[in-house]
Design a protein around this motif. Structure first.
Motif, PDB file in Angstrom:
ATOM      1  N   TYR A 106      -7.029   0.531   8.358  1.00  0.00           N
ATOM      2  CA  TYR A 106      -5.828   0.009   9.014  1.00  0.00           C
ATOM      3  C   TYR A 106      -6.247  -0.819  10.223  1.00  0.00           C
TER       4      TYR A 106
ATOM      5  N   PRO B 178      -1.440  -1.156   7.549  1.00  0.00           N
ATOM      6  CA  PRO B 178      -2.474  -0.660   6.643  1.00  0.00           C
ATOM      7  C   PRO B 178      -3.289  -1.782   6.009  1.00  0.00           C
TER       8      PRO B 178
ATOM      9  N   LYS C 254      -7.235   9.448   5.810  1.00  0.00           N
ATOM     10  CA  LYS C 254      -7.834   8.601   4.775  1.00  0.00           C
ATOM     11  C   LYS C 254      -7.260   7.202   4.904  1.00  0.00           C
ATOM     12  N   GLY C 255      -8.117   6.189   4.730  1.00  0.00           N
ATOM     13  CA  GLY C 255      -7.632   4.826   4.649  1.00  0.00           C
ATOM     14  C   GLY C 255      -8.097   3.930   5.778  1.00  0.00           C
TER      15      GLY C 255
ATOM     16  N   CYS D 157      -4.924   9.817  10.932  1.00  0.00           N
ATOM     17  CA  CYS D 157      -5.196   9.195   9.633  1.00  0.00           C
ATOM     18  C   CYS D 157      -6.364   9.909   8.971  1.00  0.00           C
TER      19      CYS D 157
ATOM     20  N   TYR E 213       0.840  -1.197   0.000  1.00  0.00           N
ATOM     21  CA  TYR E 213       0.000   0.000   0.000  1.00  0.00           C
ATOM     22  C   TYR E 213       0.874   1.246   0.000  1.00  0.00           C
TER      23      TYR E 213
ATOM     24  N   SER F  96      -5.300  -0.507   3.351  1.00  0.00           N
ATOM     25  CA  SER F  96      -5.552   0.218   2.111  1.00  0.00           C
ATOM     26  C   SER F  96      -4.503   1.315   2.022  1.00  0.00           C
ATOM     27  N   ASP F  97      -4.507   2.064   0.927  1.00  0.00           N
ATOM     28  CA  ASP F  97      -3.682   3.268   0.879  1.00  0.00           C
ATOM     29  C   ASP F  97      -4.165   4.217   1.978  1.00  0.00           C
ATOM     30  N   CYS F  98      -3.243   4.963   2.590  1.00  0.00           N
ATOM     31  CA  CYS F  98      -3.592   5.850   3.703  1.00  0.00           C
ATOM     32  C   CYS F  98      -2.917   7.206   3.547  1.00  0.00           C
TER      33      CYS F  98
END
Length: 339
Positions: free
Chosen positions: A57, A84, A54-55, A52, A3, A86-88
């Motif tokens: 975890y 993670p 976005k994303g 955070c 990610y 997802s992308d964060c």
């Protein structure tokens, strides 16, 4: 699976790192020579706490003294306990220098300079390697032969080894003079970044996007991202310029609108002597419904008077949007101010 984790530092620098799905974010940062502050690595001290934006975890063990339950609910994380899913995007509450890193400089080569109108240039650059960035962010571009640089938002999608920029033609300006008189394909340039707090957040509600002139550039990058990811939320893009000839990149905007069914493009001309459906300033055409009763995200990129006019107009309408992100650019070529 790997990610991408965007680390946004207090000084505006962004570094994007790769992190394995079973790897702690702190370990991934250290592996890529970024020293996020820490004292314990055990979820005990709270020194590595970030937010955070976005994303998704997972968090392993941590003590309440390091991070409270309320902070965890607000998506604060301890990078020493974070893996993670997802992308964060993480806000790191220190400068990049504290983390012994900084903006990266990448070499490039001019592909083309296009005179899009009397007031704007399009610059396309072949990069020695892709520059990871969040849609809406900018880089500093060195102006060859001058020892100076200017800041411009990407108008291209992230992840490519080609970058494009929409640049105002400012008579006498350092960059404008180079683009108009000297620049040619093959010229070497250097780009440093990415930087900036003006970037696309997760789309979770209706959007009102306001672009003044070449302030369209970051929205083009944002739309490329939306076209790739998709959204069901409505996006209204208000694009305000002085004259019809200043409405550039319309063909590209229409192509993006075909991919994004929820996108509505609204163009506005300020010149009184030209025929157009909508005349005046962007505030003449913003109604309460455009802000969905406040349940909307507002993004604005334009000159300082436009930013202040929109801010005052929203107050006069009694509208307080869920979020308001703006970037001011100045005709004196000073660095942009984002919030």
């Amino acid at each position: 699976m790997t990610y991408q984790i965007a680390l946004n530092f207090e000084d505006g620098v962004t570094r994007i790192i790769d992190c394995g799905e079973d790897e702690l974010v702190m370990d991934a940062a250290f592996r890529q020579k970024i020293n996020i502050p820490m004292d314990c690595r055990d979820g005990v001290c709270g020194t590595c706490k970030c937010h955070c934006e976005k994303g998704d975890y997972e968090l392993d063990f941590y003590l309440d003294e390091a991070m409270t339950e309320e902070e965890a609910e607000e998506k604060y994380v301890l990078t020493c306990q974070m893996t993670p899913q997802s992308d964060c995007v993480l806000s790191v509450p220190v400068s990049s220098a504290v983390c012994k890193t900084g903006a990266e400089t990448v070499k490039g080569e001019v592909i083309a300079v296009d005179a899009l109108s009397a007031t704007s240039f399009g610059l396309r650059v072949k990069l020695a390697k892709p520059i990871p960035f969040l849609p809406g962010q900018y880089v500093n571009i060195d102006v060859p032969g001058t020892g100076r640089h200017r800041s411009y938002s990407f108008s291209s999608a992230p992840g490519s080894d080609e970058a494009s920029f929409l640049i105002r033609n400012l008579p006498g300006g350092v960059m404008s003079t180079w683009l108009g008189e000297t620049a040619k394909p093959g010229d070497a340039v250097e780009l440093t970044g990415p930087m900036g707090a003006f970037y696309l957040r997760p789309i979770e509600r209706p959007q009102a996007w306001l672009a003044g002139g070449t302030g369209l550039a970051p929205f083009l990058a944002m739309l490329e991202k939306v076209a790739a990811d998709g959204t069901d939320h409505p996006i209204r893009l208000f694009y305000a310029v002085t004259r019809a000839a200043d409405l550039v990149e319309l063909e590209r905007l229409r192509a993006l609108a075909e991919k994004i069914e929820s996108l509505t493009l609204v163009t506005i001309l300020a010149a009184e002597d030209e025929a157009h459906e909508r005349k005046g300033f962007v505030t003449d055409h913003l109604e309460p419904d455009d802000f969905n009763g406040g349940d909307a995200d507002v993004y604005l990129c334009g000159p300082p008077p436009m930013v202040e006019a929109v801010r005052s107009h929203m107050a006069a309408l009694g509208v307080a949007p869920a979020s308001f992100h703006f970037e001011k650019f100045n005709p004196t070529e000073t660095p942009a101010v984002a919030a």
